[in-house]
Design an enzyme around this catalytic site. Structure first.
Site, short mmCIF file in Angstrom:
data_model
loop_
_atom_site.label_atom_id
_atom_site.label_comp_id
_atom_site.label_asym_id
_atom_site.label_seq_id
_atom_site.Cartn_x
_atom_site.Cartn_y
_atom_site.Cartn_z
N GLU A 218 18.11 34.09 -15.38
CA GLU A 218 17.15 33.99 -14.23
C GLU A 218 15.83 33.10 -14.72
O GLU A 218 15.26 33.46 -15.68
CB GLU A 218 16.97 35.28 -13.88
CG GLU A 218 17.87 35.98 -12.93
CD GLU A 218 18.12 35.80 -11.53
OE1 GLU A 218 17.35 34.64 -11.04
OE2 GLU A 218 18.88 36.45 -10.79
N HIS B 29 24.63 29.43 -9.96
CA HIS B 29 24.77 30.64 -8.90
C HIS B 29 25.45 29.92 -7.83
O HIS B 29 26.36 30.49 -7.20
CB HIS B 29 23.48 31.40 -8.58
CG HIS B 29 23.95 32.60 -8.02
ND1 HIS B 29 22.92 33.60 -7.54
CD2 HIS B 29 25.04 33.21 -7.88
CE1 HIS B 29 23.55 34.58 -7.01
NE2 HIS B 29 24.86 34.47 -7.30
N ASP C 126 20.82 28.44 -5.61
CA ASP C 126 19.98 28.46 -6.88
C ASP C 126 20.94 27.94 -7.75
O ASP C 126 22.08 28.38 -7.83
CB ASP C 126 19.40 29.84 -7.10
CG ASP C 126 20.45 30.86 -6.97
OD1 ASP C 126 21.19 31.23 -6.11
OD2 ASP C 126 20.18 31.78 -7.99
#
Length: 306
Positions: A145, A183, A193
Site C-alpha cells: 500500500e 489492484h 488504484d
C-alpha cells in the site's frame, strides 16, 4: 517429526521489535499480532493434525510426516494506493480488527517503509478479485500500500523506496517480471488504484511489470495515404489532403477481448477490463473505449504474454 516453538516462531517473528527503542504507539496491537502468531504456531505444531479419537476416518496404523514441504510462496505483488489521508491513518486502519483489511507493506509519502506482516502469511488486501484463472490473489500475493489520497502524484521518495522493496521481493521470492500488477488490474469493476499518475513504465524499466515497445507500436500506426482532390475537369489534381488519422496495421483477426484475457484481465465485464488496461498502460483518456493506438499497445503486450 515435531517442531520446537523456538524454531517455528523464529520465522514468524523475524524482525519484530528490533527497529527502535522509541515508545511505539502500536505496542498493544503488536502484542495481539504476536499472540495470533503463537496461536498459528501452536496449530502447526499439532502432530498429527487429525485426532484419531475425534475422527471417523480409517486412519493408518501410525502417523507419517512428510519431509517435503515449505511455507506459502508468494508469486505476485499487488500494488495499491491507500485512498486515505496519511500513513498513520492507514496504519490505524490495518490494526483495527473490524476493518478486516491489511497489507504486507505500507510505504509513506516520505519513503518510510512499514513491514506489517511476514511475506509468507496471507494479508487481506485483494478482496473480490481475479487474475487469469486465479480467484484468490490474497493466497499467492504480497500486498503493498502506497500512502496516497487517490488523486495526487507519487513522491520520488516513495517510489524509490518501493523500487527497493520490489527488488528485495523479486530476489527473495523469484517473482516473474509480469507478476507485478495493480489492484485495478485484478479488480477492474471495483478499484482504480494505483491511480493514473503511477509510474508503471519506470517500474518496468527496473524489471517490475511489463511495458510495450514504443517503436513497435509506432510502426503499427502508419500514416494514411494522401487524398487527391481533382479539378472541375476531373483529370488534374487540384488539392492534396493529408489525413490526420493513421492506419492500424495489426492483423485483422486480432481480438482485443481475447488479448486482455490472455494478459490476465477478467473480461466478463469488458468495459471495466478496458478501463483497467488503460489505467495501467495508457494513462491518459482513461475510459472504456480502445483507440487504434490503444489496440496497437494491447497487441504488442499480448504477444509478450503468449
Amino acid at each position: 517429526m515435531k517442531y520446537t516453538s523456538t524454531a517455528l516462531l523464529s520465522l514468524l517473528l523475524a524482525g519484530a521489535g528490533l527497529f527502535s527503542c522509541t515508545p511505539n504507539p502500536y505496542a498493544s496491537t503488536n502484542r495481539s499480532h504476536k499472540k495470533q502468531l503463537k496461536a498459528y504456531a501452536k496449530e502447526l505444531r499439532t502432530v498429527p493434525a487429525i485426532n484419531p479419537k475425534e475422527s471417523t476416518l480409517q486412519l493408518g496404523d501410525y502417523w507419517v510426516g512428510t519431509t517435503n514441504f515449505n511455507m506459502r510462496k508468494a508469486n505476485y505483488v499487488v500494488i495499491h494506493h491507500t485512498a486515505q489521508n496519511s500513513t498513520d491513518h492507514t496504519l490505524r486502519t490495518f490494526t483495527l480488527p473490524r476493518t478486516s483489511v491489511s497489507a504486507h507493506y505500507v510505504i509513506g509519502r516520505d519513503g518510510k517503509v512499514f513491514h506489517m506482516l511476514h511475506d509468507n502469511l496471507r494479508a487481506w488486501h485483494g478482496g473480490n478479485s481475479r487474475w487469469g484463472n486465479n480467484t484468490d490473489l490474497n493466497s499467492c500475493s504480497i500486498g503493498i500500500e502506497l500512502d496516497n489520497n487517490g488523486t495526487e502524484p507519487f513522491s520520488d521518495e516513495q517510489i524509490n523506496s518501493l523500487l527497493e522493496v520490489l527488488a528485495m521481493l523479486k530476489e527473495k521470492h523469484k517473482i516473474p517480471a509480469e507478476n507485478f500488477i495493480g489492484h485495478s488490474d485484478i479488480a477492474p469493476v471495483r478499484k482504480v488504484d494505483p491511480n493514473q499518475t503511477f509510474p508503471w513504465k519506470k517500474l518496468s524499466e527496473h524489471g517490475f511489470g511489463l511495458w510495450y515497445d514504443e517503436d513497435v507500436v509506432k510502426d503499427y500506426l502508419q500514416p494514411a495515404a494522401p487524398i487527391t482532390v481533382l479539378d472541375s475537369t476531373g483529370t488534374q489534381p487540384a488539392l492534396i489532403l493529408q489525413p490526420l488519422d493513421s492506419v492500424l496495421t495489426i492483423p485483422p483477426h486480432f481480438n482485443p477481448k481475447e488479448a486482455l484475457r490472455i494478459i490476465g484481465y477478467d473480461t466478463r465485464d469488458l468495459p471495466a477490463a478496458i478501463r483497467a488496461f488503460k489505467l495501467h498502460f495508457i494513462q491518459d483518456e482513461v475510459n472504456m473505449e480502445l483507440t487504434d493506438r490503444d489496440k496497437a499497445v494491447l497487441y504488442n503486450l499480448y504477444q509478450k504474454y503468449l
